[in-house]
Design a protein around this motif. Sequence first.
Motif, PDB file in Angstrom:
ATOM      1  N   ARG A 102       0.789  -1.149  -0.048  1.00 49.28           N
ATOM      2  CA  ARG A 102       0.157   0.044  -0.063  1.00 49.28           C
ATOM      3  C   ARG A 102       0.626   1.208  -0.062  1.00 49.28           C
ATOM      4  O   ARG A 102       0.226   2.255   0.176  1.00 49.28           O
ATOM      5  CB  ARG A 102      -1.145  -0.078   1.128  1.00 49.28           C
ATOM      6  CG  ARG A 102      -2.008  -1.082   1.170  1.00 49.28           C
ATOM      7  CD  ARG A 102      -2.744  -1.202   2.487  1.00 49.28           C
ATOM      8  NE  ARG A 102      -3.679   0.183   2.709  1.00 49.28           N
ATOM      9  CZ  ARG A 102      -3.263   0.836   3.789  1.00 49.28           C
ATOM     10  NH1 ARG A 102      -2.540   0.504   4.595  1.00 49.28           N
ATOM     11  NH2 ARG A 102      -3.928   2.154   3.859  1.00 49.28           N
ATOM     12  N   PRO A 104       2.361   4.390  -1.156  1.00 55.56           N
ATOM     13  CA  PRO A 104       1.995   5.157  -2.594  1.00 55.56           C
ATOM     14  C   PRO A 104       3.015   5.324  -3.423  1.00 55.56           C
ATOM     15  O   PRO A 104       4.294   6.072  -2.924  1.00 55.56           O
ATOM     16  CB  PRO A 104       1.522   6.672  -1.604  1.00 55.56           C
ATOM     17  CG  PRO A 104       1.302   6.143  -0.271  1.00 55.56           C
ATOM     18  CD  PRO A 104       2.287   5.109   0.108  1.00 55.56           C
ATOM     19  N   THR A 109      -0.255   2.086  -6.545  1.00 52.86           N
ATOM     20  CA  THR A 109       0.399   1.326  -5.561  1.00 52.86           C
ATOM     21  C   THR A 109       0.402  -0.166  -6.195  1.00 52.86           C
ATOM     22  O   THR A 109      -0.007  -0.433  -7.307  1.00 52.86           O
ATOM     23  CB  THR A 109      -0.517   1.252  -4.216  1.00 52.86           C
ATOM     24  OG1 THR A 109      -1.605   0.480  -4.385  1.00 52.86           O
ATOM     25  CG2 THR A 109      -0.655   2.634  -3.733  1.00 52.86           C
ATOM     26  N   GLN A 112      -3.128  -1.571  -5.741  1.00 47.96           N
ATOM     27  CA  GLN A 112      -3.987  -1.231  -7.129  1.00 47.96           C
ATOM     28  C   GLN A 112      -3.349  -1.927  -8.308  1.00 47.96           C
ATOM     29  O   GLN A 112      -4.181  -2.348  -9.066  1.00 47.96           O
ATOM     30  CB  GLN A 112      -3.672   0.377  -7.392  1.00 47.96           C
ATOM     31  CG  GLN A 112      -4.165   1.223  -6.289  1.00 47.96           C
ATOM     32  CD  GLN A 112      -4.069   2.818  -6.454  1.00 47.96           C
ATOM     33  OE1 GLN A 112      -3.111   3.046  -7.075  1.00 47.96           O
ATOM     34  NE2 GLN A 112      -4.616   3.571  -5.873  1.00 47.96           N
ATOM     35  N   ALA A 341      -5.676  14.393   5.705  1.00 48.29           N
ATOM     36  CA  ALA A 341      -5.546  14.027   4.461  1.00 48.29           C
ATOM     37  C   ALA A 341      -4.895  12.532   4.462  1.00 48.29           C
ATOM     38  O   ALA A 341      -5.238  11.751   3.630  1.00 48.29           O
ATOM     39  CB  ALA A 341      -5.057  14.818   3.645  1.00 48.29           C
ATOM     40  N   CYS A 342      -4.091  12.357   5.514  1.00 44.81           N
ATOM     41  CA  CYS A 342      -3.206  11.279   5.233  1.00 44.81           C
ATOM     42  C   CYS A 342      -3.417  10.305   6.817  1.00 44.81           C
ATOM     43  O   CYS A 342      -3.160  10.781   7.995  1.00 44.81           O
ATOM     44  CB  CYS A 342      -1.654  11.590   5.449  1.00 44.81           C
ATOM     45  SG  CYS A 342      -0.540  10.329   5.505  1.00 44.81           S
ATOM     46  N   THR A 343      -4.010   9.102   6.590  1.00 46.62           N
ATOM     47  CA  THR A 343      -4.261   8.339   7.644  1.00 46.62           C
ATOM     48  C   THR A 343      -3.900   6.983   7.429  1.00 46.62           C
ATOM     49  O   THR A 343      -3.737   6.582   5.877  1.00 46.62           O
ATOM     50  CB  THR A 343      -5.908   8.628   8.038  1.00 46.62           C
ATOM     51  OG1 THR A 343      -6.600   7.782   6.734  1.00 46.62           O
ATOM     52  CG2 THR A 343      -6.401   9.754   8.255  1.00 46.62           C
ATOM     53  N   LEU A 345      -5.897   4.445   6.605  1.00 47.39           N
ATOM     54  CA  LEU A 345      -6.819   3.929   5.553  1.00 47.39           C
ATOM     55  C   LEU A 345      -6.367   4.741   4.171  1.00 47.39           C
ATOM     56  O   LEU A 345      -6.749   4.227   3.261  1.00 47.39           O
ATOM     57  CB  LEU A 345      -8.210   4.316   6.009  1.00 47.39           C
ATOM     58  CG  LEU A 345      -8.830   3.198   7.119  1.00 47.39           C
ATOM     59  CD1 LEU A 345     -10.158   3.690   7.389  1.00 47.39           C
ATOM     60  CD2 LEU A 345      -8.779   1.634   6.635  1.00 47.39           C
ATOM     61  N   HIS A 346      -5.904   6.037   4.384  1.00 48.02           N
ATOM     62  CA  HIS A 346      -5.823   6.660   3.103  1.00 48.02           C
ATOM     63  C   HIS A 346      -4.499   7.431   3.185  1.00 48.02           C
ATOM     64  O   HIS A 346      -4.410   8.431   3.414  1.00 48.02           O
ATOM     65  CB  HIS A 346      -6.787   7.668   2.778  1.00 48.02           C
ATOM     66  CG  HIS A 346      -8.042   7.202   2.632  1.00 48.02           C
ATOM     67  ND1 HIS A 346      -8.547   6.449   1.537  1.00 48.02           N
ATOM     68  CD2 HIS A 346      -9.065   7.059   3.805  1.00 48.02           C
ATOM     69  CE1 HIS A 346      -9.864   5.912   1.675  1.00 48.02           C
ATOM     70  NE2 HIS A 346     -10.426   6.243   3.119  1.00 48.02           N
ATOM     71  N   PRO A 347      -3.339   6.767   3.242  1.00 48.29           N
ATOM     72  CA  PRO A 347      -1.975   7.099   3.407  1.00 48.29           C
ATOM     73  C   PRO A 347      -1.355   8.043   2.193  1.00 48.29           C
ATOM     74  O   PRO A 347      -1.621   7.746   0.978  1.00 48.29           O
ATOM     75  CB  PRO A 347      -1.116   6.114   3.733  1.00 48.29           C
ATOM     76  CG  PRO A 347      -1.617   4.858   2.855  1.00 48.29           C
ATOM     77  CD  PRO A 347      -3.252   5.034   3.015  1.00 48.29           C
ATOM     78  N   ILE A 348      -0.842   9.001   2.578  1.00 49.11           N
ATOM     79  CA  ILE A 348      -0.125   9.897   1.534  1.00 49.11           C
ATOM     80  C   ILE A 348       1.196   9.509   1.297  1.00 49.11           C
ATOM     81  O   ILE A 348       2.049   9.477   0.189  1.00 49.11           O
ATOM     82  CB  ILE A 348      -0.346  11.352   1.713  1.00 49.11           C
ATOM     83  CG1 ILE A 348      -1.859  11.847   1.753  1.00 49.11           C
ATOM     84  CG2 ILE A 348       0.224  12.210   0.657  1.00 49.11           C
ATOM     85  CD1 ILE A 348      -2.566  11.520   0.790  1.00 49.11           C
TER      86      ILE A 348
END
Length: 369
Positions: A102, A104, A109, A112, A341-343, A345-348
């Motif tokens: 995962r 990015p 990724t 994906q 924005a960066c967690t 679950l949704h890493p930047i």
Amino acid sequence: MLDVMDSPTRSALSRTLLKEVQTLANQFQQTFGRMPSFMEVCGSHTMALARTGVKKALEGYVRLISGPGCPVCVTDQVTIDAMISLTDGADRIICTFGDMMRVPGSYGTLMQAKTEGKDVRVVYSPVDAVRIAEQHPYQEVIFLGIGFETTIPILAAAIKEAEEKQVHNFSMWMSTKLVEPILRQLLHDGDVSLDGFLLPGHVSMVMGRAHFEFLATEYNMPAVISGFEALHMLSAIRHLLMLALKQHAIVLNDYKSVVNEQGNVQAKYWMNHYFTLCDEAWRGIGVISQSGMDFKKEYDRFNAKVKFSVLTREPRRTKCRCGEVIRGLIDPPQCVLFGKACTPLHPIGPCMVSSEGSCAAYYQYMREE
């Protein structure tokens, strides 16, 4: 709460040590007029210090700085993008450790790529990738070799097995890092004021205590080798405080049940048998000379960088400050993206993805709701 996973006896010992550490830290502050600052350069320590509550318990007493010790986090963006681009080729199976799935890239990724139908597999050991190559002789199997000295001997073991079994469709994309060069770089740059290093027990198990002697002899910097339980880390921090109070620079082995003076001779032999020193790019730092290992020329048949060409575009720029986090210049909450924005679950950035990342550790165990 301090290390809820410990037995009652070990928890009691941890709490006793915690009080001693706090007392010594107060003495340091009274003597020098500031908090002592120690850096760990190991992602396992970063996560363990947060998970056990040690870091939280020492707030206001000791500044514990997370350095560049997470293998995924320190891998530069161009390399991450190149590894993801490997999935674009036909008849390929990409094998990797789970942390990489995962992370990015600039334009996607590995996860994906897998959802798009590419054959990307998580393995627990690079040797598993060799076995996959044996099972699929008409496909190229590429293992993504990321790690420090703890992992490099395991990568060598996989190459040894592939060589002995004459597995010709197995290769490895190396992006390894070494601890000594990054410690030298940090001390040379002097961007972070430090009173000592908490050294990783598992890297020291491979390399030995003597490998880090340069910290004391060349930089007058105390360092203590530690394990990963609360008791281990508090004991090591206690030793660091005593050394800092005395202004005494030595490299102390506080993990003698695992680490010896010279390290694992066999592991080091196989590292140097297949691999040689190379320049490596570090996220947020740049290229550091001789700071990684890659294939010797006689083993280029296993070198995915030689066997395959990849096309990468200019890395996408974001407001992610992972490069500053891993250098100890800022704490995770100082990044504007952290927790918003960066967690997880949704890493930047990679520091939020990796199980050893500073941002992931802070988010999971130290974030204030």
